[in-house]
Design a protein around this motif. Structure first.
Motif, PDB file in Angstrom:
ATOM      1  N   LYS A 147      17.807  16.543   2.324  1.00 39.80           N
ATOM      2  CA  LYS A 147      19.172  17.037   2.324  1.00 39.80           C
ATOM      3  C   LYS A 147      20.048  16.079   1.529  1.00 39.80           C
ATOM      4  CE  LYS A 147      21.988  16.325   5.890  1.00 39.80           C
ATOM      5  NZ  LYS A 147      22.712  15.103   6.160  1.00 39.80           N
ATOM      6  N   TYR A 178      15.787  15.449  11.791  1.00 36.67           N
ATOM      7  CA  TYR A 178      15.890  15.667  13.239  1.00 36.67           C
ATOM      8  C   TYR A 178      14.631  16.316  13.801  1.00 36.67           C
ATOM      9  CZ  TYR A 178      20.302  13.705  14.494  1.00 36.67           C
ATOM     10  OH  TYR A 178      21.282  12.792  14.783  1.00 36.67           O
ATOM     11  N   LYS A 181      12.032  13.881  14.927  1.00 42.24           N
ATOM     12  CA  LYS A 181      12.275  13.023  16.097  1.00 42.24           C
ATOM     13  C   LYS A 181      11.388  13.480  17.245  1.00 42.24           C
ATOM     14  CE  LYS A 181      17.092  11.985  14.960  1.00 42.24           C
ATOM     15  NZ  LYS A 181      17.358  10.550  14.965  1.00 42.24           N
ATOM     16  N   GLU A 215      28.106   9.689  17.106  1.00 41.82           N
ATOM     17  CA  GLU A 215      27.731   8.448  16.427  1.00 41.82           C
ATOM     18  C   GLU A 215      28.881   7.456  16.540  1.00 41.82           C
ATOM     19  OE1 GLU A 215      25.121   9.114  12.738  1.00 41.82           O
ATOM     20  OE2 GLU A 215      26.703  10.593  12.510  1.00 41.82           O
ATOM     21  N   ARG A 222      29.322   5.321   2.274  1.00 39.92           N
ATOM     22  CA  ARG A 222      28.855   6.617   1.736  1.00 39.92           C
ATOM     23  C   ARG A 222      30.032   7.552   1.512  1.00 39.92           C
ATOM     24  NH1 ARG A 222      26.349   9.455   6.158  1.00 39.92           N
ATOM     25  NH2 ARG A 222      24.924  10.523   4.772  1.00 39.92           N
ATOM     26  N   ASP A 234      27.417  18.029   6.648  1.00 39.01           N
ATOM     27  CA  ASP A 234      26.521  16.876   6.797  1.00 39.01           C
ATOM     28  C   ASP A 234      25.636  16.993   8.042  1.00 39.01           C
ATOM     29  OD1 ASP A 234      25.656  14.171   6.053  1.00 39.01           O
ATOM     30  OD2 ASP A 234      26.726  13.508   7.844  1.00 39.01           O
ATOM     31  N   HIS A 239      21.187  19.550  11.031  1.00 40.02           N
ATOM     32  CA  HIS A 239      20.605  18.955  12.242  1.00 40.02           C
ATOM     33  C   HIS A 239      20.957  19.714  13.524  1.00 40.02           C
ATOM     34  CE1 HIS A 239      19.620  15.879   9.477  1.00 40.02           C
ATOM     35  NE2 HIS A 239      20.710  15.153   9.575  1.00 40.02           N
ATOM     36  N   LYS A 330      31.728  10.990  13.860  1.00 32.86           N
ATOM     37  CA  LYS A 330      31.568   9.564  13.578  1.00 32.86           C
ATOM     38  C   LYS A 330      32.609   8.788  14.382  1.00 32.86           C
ATOM     39  CE  LYS A 330      28.908  10.397   9.877  1.00 32.86           C
ATOM     40  NZ  LYS A 330      27.462  10.198   9.975  1.00 32.86           N
TER      41      LYS A 330
END
Ligand code: BG6
Length: 482
Positions: A147, A178, A181, A215, A222, A234, A239, A330
């Motif tokens: 991605k 993801y 995981k 997060e 970035r 994003d 995800h 974030k």
């Protein structure tokens, strides 16, 4: 403890071999598999980039990256030297003609051949063409792409078409890390390996579902990429969408790539358009310790969201009437990814309305402290009559399985080995990616057309107040981010 699945000898070529992802994730992941004994002796990893560099210099660079990104105690000098001996380097001009011949000369007919495009999507088409034109690809050659897979439906279609000119879908491995995981794979094991949950897994018994990926990091470093994307592109389009699919999909007939991906695709296609007041976007505001979002991205006028919460509906028999609340952001209070299945109350309380009975709740923690927690109602111990309390049936995988089994492999190492094994189950199919964009595009267009600005939220908080209200107004509440 770990049962290693043997893989065939391979030649893995990493375009962007000196880039950030290669240094942080791909090569450390391969190194761990080398240490675990899964890497065949004759396996080769060939770094490719634009700069002129001797293979020895490449090995040295990667040696440093391993010291930086592999935990101490899990890398001896000996292991590193042994791993680096598998590495080679070739300079290739992806858009031109230089280097392709040399690269071809290094590839062996008898080895599994895979090309990892760890480069900007703008180069996907050029590399695919180069591989074809210079005779580096055959029918079983695999390519791995990362991605962002497009910015919207149109660009995703272009990328897919650019790859499809030279590669069949069964050769294309689109990574959504993801899915690599361990705990995300465990979602499928829990749902389809227990009789306990599946009969209740529908709108009749589930009140709502929450998916949170919180997060603590900001977007510093970035910024130029992130400010053009935002949390929707994003994180949600890929995800969180994948998590939603795994929770909401019908049981596939078997754990096989197309059976699983067919079911996921149906979920995405069943998503209803999102009403304007079912979306809350936010942008963080810093404090003494951390910068504002707009400073991190160096764009004082930015209207990009670093947080988003959405209320989603699936228009199908299983889920009609059960909302899925999803949020990600974030600079939130804690790093926490969690899925919460909130069941309905019992239809009738024999103990009376004020006995303290609560609805069951299953929380699956994806990271950190991977585990599951099921809240069940019991009698409050003691003489106070039939009072009810809810208690957790808590299972932290590390405690339940012992420290060794809980050494969770990194998402990337699993996925790269799946490429070598030729197993596409945990990779996104082209039509899935396009369907996810087809759903996301109008949601994004709605706020862009209105010039909507994201709400400010404090760094270290749970996101904008309005995101809490998204549930409050339905008489529900988010699990705390902690
Ligand atoms: C990436 C996003 O795909 O996933 C990042 O681009 C995000 O913005 C990251 O931080 C989160 O991954 P993880 O594995 O740390 O949860």
């Amino acid at each position: 403890v770990s049962r290693i699945i043997p893989v065939d000898t391979f030649d893995l070529v990493i375009f962007g071999g000196t880039g950030d992802l290669a240094r942080r994730k791909i090569l450390p992941g391969l190194f761990r598999r080398y240490r675990s004994g899964q890497m065949p002796e004759a396996a080769r990893i060939i770094g490719v980039a634009r700069s002129d560099m001797a293979a020895d210099d490449f090995r040295q660079q990667i040696g440093q990256a391993l010291e930086e990104f592999v935990e101490e105690g899990k890398r001896s000098a000996n292991d590193i030297a042994g791993f680096l001996a598998h590495l080679d380097y070739v300079r290739v001009d992806a858009k031109g003609t230089d280097g392709w011949g040399e690269l071809k000369g290094k590839l062996r007919d008898e080895a599994v051949r895979a090309f990892y495009f760890s480069v900007a999507p703008g180069l996907f088409g050029d590399i695919a063409r180069g591989l074809h034109k210079h005779g580096l690809a055959h029918d079983e050659t695999r390519i791995v792409v990362e991605k962002p897979f497009g910015h919207d439906l149109e660009s995703a279609k272009e990328l897919n078409a650019g790859l499809a000119k030279y590669f069949d879908e069964h050769q294309v491995y689109r990574i959504d890390h993801y899915l690599g995981k361990e705990t995300v794979q465990n979602l499928m094991a829990v749902r389809f390996g227990n009789i306990l949950f599946e009969p209740l897994w529908n709108a009749q018994f589930i009140d709502h579902v929450q998916i949170t990926v919180a997060e603590t990091v900001g977007v510093g470093g970035r910024g130029s990429y992130y400010d053009k994307s935002g949390a929707m592109r994003d994180m949600i389009q890929n995800h969180l969408m994948q998590l939603l699919c795994l929770i909401a999909m019908e049981p596939p007939s078997k754990f096989d790539p197309d059976a699983v991906r067919d079911e996921k695709l149906k979920v995405i296609r069943a998503l209803e358009p999102v009403a304007k007041n079912d979306v809350v976007r936010g942008q963080y505001v810093g404090n003494d310790a951390v910068a504002d979002y707009i400073d991190d991205v160096e764009n004082p006028d930015s209207a990009t969201e670093s947080f988003i919460a959405l209320k989603l509906h699936l228009a199908n028999w299983r889920w009609a009437g059960t909302p899925f609340y999803v949020r990600t952001g974030k600079r939130l209070r804690a790093r926490m990814s969690e899925i919460v299945i909130r069941f309905k109350e019992t239809p009738h309380s024999i103990f009376g309305a004020d006995s303290g009975s609560k609805a069951n709740e299953l929380a699956i923690r994806l990271q950190p402290n991977e585990g599951m927690d099921l809240r069940v109602t019991i009698k409050e111990p003691g003489p106070g009559g039939m009072r009810l309390v809810d208690v957790p049936l808590d299972m932290t995988f590390a405690e339940a399985l012992g420290p060794e089994a809980s050494e969770v492999p990194d998402a990337y190492e699993r996925l790269i080995m799946d490429v070598i094994r030729g197993n596409q189950t945990l990779f996104m199919r082209g039509d899935e990616v396009e369907a996810a964009w087809a759903w996301a595009d109008p949601v994004i267009a709605a706020w862009e057309d209105n010039n909507d600005k994201p709400r400010a939220y404090d760094a270290g908080s749970s996101g904008p107040e309005d995101s809490l209200a998204l549930l409050h107004r339905d008489g529900r509440r988010w699990r705390e981010i902690k």
